[in-house]
Write an enzyme that holds these catalytic residues in place. Structure first.
Site, mmCIF file in Angstrom:
data_model
loop_
_atom_site.group_PDB
_atom_site.id
_atom_site.type_symbol
_atom_site.label_atom_id
_atom_site.label_comp_id
_atom_site.label_asym_id
_atom_site.label_seq_id
_atom_site.Cartn_x
_atom_site.Cartn_y
_atom_site.Cartn_z
ATOM 1 C CG ASP A 376 -2.262 -0.901 1.147
ATOM 2 O OD1 ASP A 376 -2.434 -1.555 0.210
ATOM 3 O OD2 ASP A 376 -2.669 -1.405 2.256
ATOM 4 C CE1 TYR A 384 -4.409 1.024 -11.579
ATOM 5 C CE2 TYR A 384 -2.417 1.031 -10.848
ATOM 6 C CZ TYR A 384 -3.525 1.080 -10.252
ATOM 7 O OH TYR A 384 -4.414 0.496 -9.377
HETATM 8 ZN ZN LIG Z 1 -6.431 -1.753 -11.960
#
Ligand SMILES: [Zn+2]
Ligand SMILES: *[C@@H]1O[C@H](CO)[C@@H](O)[C@H](O)[C@H]1NC(C)=O
Ligand SMILES: *[C@@H]1O[C@H](CO)[C@@H](O)[C@H](O)[C@H]1NC(C)=O
Length: 616
Positions: A376, A384
């Site tokens: 986290d 991404y």
């Molecule tokens: Zn995702």
């Protein structure tokens, strides 16, 4: 041998989990789940004497032989690790050889400290009448929902019986067995089964006053009754997204694709829980302008859920690939310029996060080292968007969509149901290109700066070129504001009358890149474009960031309102940080957070606390 997953305490090289069956009672009074898990385990090596499970803040009420629940098994805990929880060592019945099946029953209950669970009071729901519970297991919170081998490389099937108080309904990331609860004594039981193998971080449960509305042949949207009409309208394109995904990849594997719209504290845009994607209510723009998040979650049905990373160090295999497929879906449905536009928005998000972490921070590598790091804390747009850019670059470099799209499909077929790491991904890419196209493509692959892409911090080694047709007008308008910062021009609503919501966001993004604007320019911009009043969450967020960058105090009450209306980390964290950074806003940032701390999801609350310097 170093463990492939540094974020699990389980002995996943000795034993693996095949199936997990949950029997849980939802107790809103004590805010706990209580019951048992039956684990079906398979040994992988010789002389296996114990299974080690991940747990975090769970109370263990007994461990038994799964074949004979009279026979208890010995167990002990290791010391607690503040990031990864406590390893639970269970002595197996006898020393086992390889490939043997053994079942273990663990009776347990959850506690208030369990980070996977958020228990909402009736006042925190839209309906205000009933309490609500939802889980969020990614990245390593499944261990606070159920004792398990909490590593993404361990792919399991699961089933569950959830005893739920009237009149509430339970839903899970699995197929529903019964529509009406089965009444057994005092219990009302909802039953579920997930037959496709998946990692533990995709186990999900929600319990609340929920209503469903059919939105497609395999899709129902669920939410609290008061929002259901709005939800059904907003997500009407769902089936088309799924069909486009199937055209690009393979038939949809999971049977149902339902959506759940959560209460406002849900910390993410969406969570790709199989059969039941969880989404934030901030997507309800009323104009379907934010539904790309649904295309993203649908893309996960293949990338992440079917083909899964073996560890959080290879998280980009889930998220980079999902961005790539999301944008392929959008491109097919709305045209290539839209895909190109979305990619440029992604580059902006990547620049912002690399700037936040620092150009040299090792966590900005595509494959970061996470030994001793809570995933986290490493979360950012890097997996991404750097991941997307690598795949986009490879697509161009290897000869375009006609070469890359068949490879994409072959990749899913090859790894479906499995977990992999970056090396295996790369090996398959080389093998596929050599087999299908010969040495010429291998030569091209050999030219790729792999070390730069995979193991170097900062922006990617190659800057991709994207089509500017939809960004041009935004960039041009932002430049005009920059050049006229001291002497205002005749700004008018017409400047942005033809912009899509995304283009408005991109325009504000470009404004954010320039030096802070003087306050009279901010006032003129708001007067012309009425930005403070916008309800679309993306625009509202970017506008507030533009204002905070220049310490524009009239925006403070709006910021304080937005951050307590919703708890999506994409908005909440940067807004708190930016307000805190303003000398005149620091106190307001801290006060607002402290007063509303109980509103936020535990993951969000912990990170904002750090961002505001309230804890180390
Ligand atoms: Zn995702
Ligand atoms: C917006 O589009 C309309 C219709 O195509 C056009 O007449 C108008 O000039 C456009 N406005 C701007 C500012 O480009
Ligand atoms: C946030 O705190 C303020 C001030 O105490 C309070 O009025 C408001 O109800 C809180 N909002 C939420 C969502 O808890």
């Amino acid at each position: 041998m170093t463990k492939i997953d540094p974020n699990t305490l389980a002995n996943i090289d000795d034993v693996t989990t095949e199936h997990l069956h949950l029997d849980l009672k939802v107790d809103f009074e004590k805010q706990r789940l209580i019951g048992s898990v039956l684990l079906t385990l398979k040994t992988l090596t010789e002389q296996v004497q114990e299974v080690v499970l991940d747990t975090n803040h769970l109370i263990i009420n007994g461990v038994y032989d799964g074949e004979d629940s009279e026979k208890s098994l010995q167990y002990k805990f290791d010391e607690e690790d503040s990031k990864f929880g406590r390893a639970l060592h269970i002595t197996l019945p006898g020393s086992l050889s390889a490939n043997q099946i053994v079942k273990v029953l663990v009776k347990y209950e959850t506690t208030k400290e369990c980070g996977a669970l958020q228990w909402l009071e009736p006042s925190q729901t839209v309906g205000k009448k009933h309490p609500y519970l939802f889980t969020q297991c990614e990245a390593i919170h499944a261990r606070s929902l159920v004792p398990c081998q909490d590593s993404p490389g361990v792919k399991i099937t699961y089933s569950a019986n959830i005893d739920t108080p009237a009149p509430l309904r339970a839903l899970m990331s699995a197929l529903r067995i019964n529509e009406e609860p089965e009444i057994v004594g005092d219990s009302r039981i909802y039953k579920f089964e997930q037959k496709t193998t998946m990692p533990s971080y995709l186990i999900a449960l929600v319990v609340g006053e929920l209503e469903g509305r059919e939105i497609g042949p395999r899709s129902t949207v669920w939410s609290e009754p008061a929002m259901i009409e709005k939800c059904a309208w907003e997500f009407v394109d769902t089936e088309e997204f799924i069909k486009t995904g199937e055209e690009l990849l393979t038939p949809y594997e999971w049977g149902r694709y339902d959506l759940l719209v959560l209460p406002a504290s849900f910390p993410y845009g969406g969570m790709e829980n199989p059969c039941l994607t969880f989404v934030t209510p901030t997507l309800l723009a009323g104009d379907r302008s934010l539904v790309d998040v649904v295309a993203h979650e649908i893309a996960h049905s293949w990338m992440g859920n079917l083909v899964t990373t073996k560890s959080w160090e290879n998280f980009w295999l889930n998220e980079g690939w999902t961005m790539f497929i999301e944008r392929k879906i959008i491109g097919r449905m709305h045209g290539e310029p839209t895909r190109q536009f979305s990619a440029q928005m992604g580059v902006k998000a990547l620049e912002a996060d690399i700037d936040f972490f620092g150009q040299k921070d090792p966590l900005t590598c595509l494959c970061p080292r996470l030994r001793g790091v809570d995933p986290d804390d490493a979360f950012s747009s890097v997996p991404y968007e750097k991941g997307f850019n690598l795949l986009y670059y490879l697509e161009q470099h290897l000869g375009g969509a006609s070469v890359f799209e068949p490879y994409m499909k072959a990749y899913v077929q090859h790894f479906a149901g499995k977990a992999l790491c970056t090396q295996e991904w790369k090996d398959f890419l080389y093998a596929y290109m050599e087999k299908t196209h010969g040495q010429e493509k291998v030569d091209l692959l050999n030219q790729v700066d792999w070390n730069g892409w995979l193991h170097t911090p900062g922006m990617p080694p190659v800057e991709n070129k994207f089509d500017q047709s939809l960004t041009h007008a935004c960039t041009h308008l932002a430049k005009k504001w920059d050049e006229h910062r001291e002497v205002p021009f005749e700004a008018s609503p017409k400047d942005i009358e033809n912009f899509t919501a995304d283009q408005k966001v991109f325009f504000l993004e470009k404004v954010l890149e320039t030096k802070p604007l003087p306050h009279n320019a901010i006032e003129a911009m708001d007067k012309a474009y009425t930005l403070t009043k916008v309800q679309n969450a993306e625009i509202r967020f970017k506008w507030q960031m533009v204002c905070l960058k220049t310490e524009y105090q009239p925006i403070y009450p709006e910021v304080a309102k937005f951050v307590v209306e919703q708890g999506r980390m994409k908005y909440t964290r940067p807004l708190y940080r930016a307000l805190y950074k303003c000398p005149s806003g620091s106190q307001l940032a801290r006060d607002t957070f402290i007063k509303n701390k109980s509103f936020y999801h535990p993951i969000c609350s912990r990170l904002v606390e750090k961002d505001l310097g309230l804890v180390n």
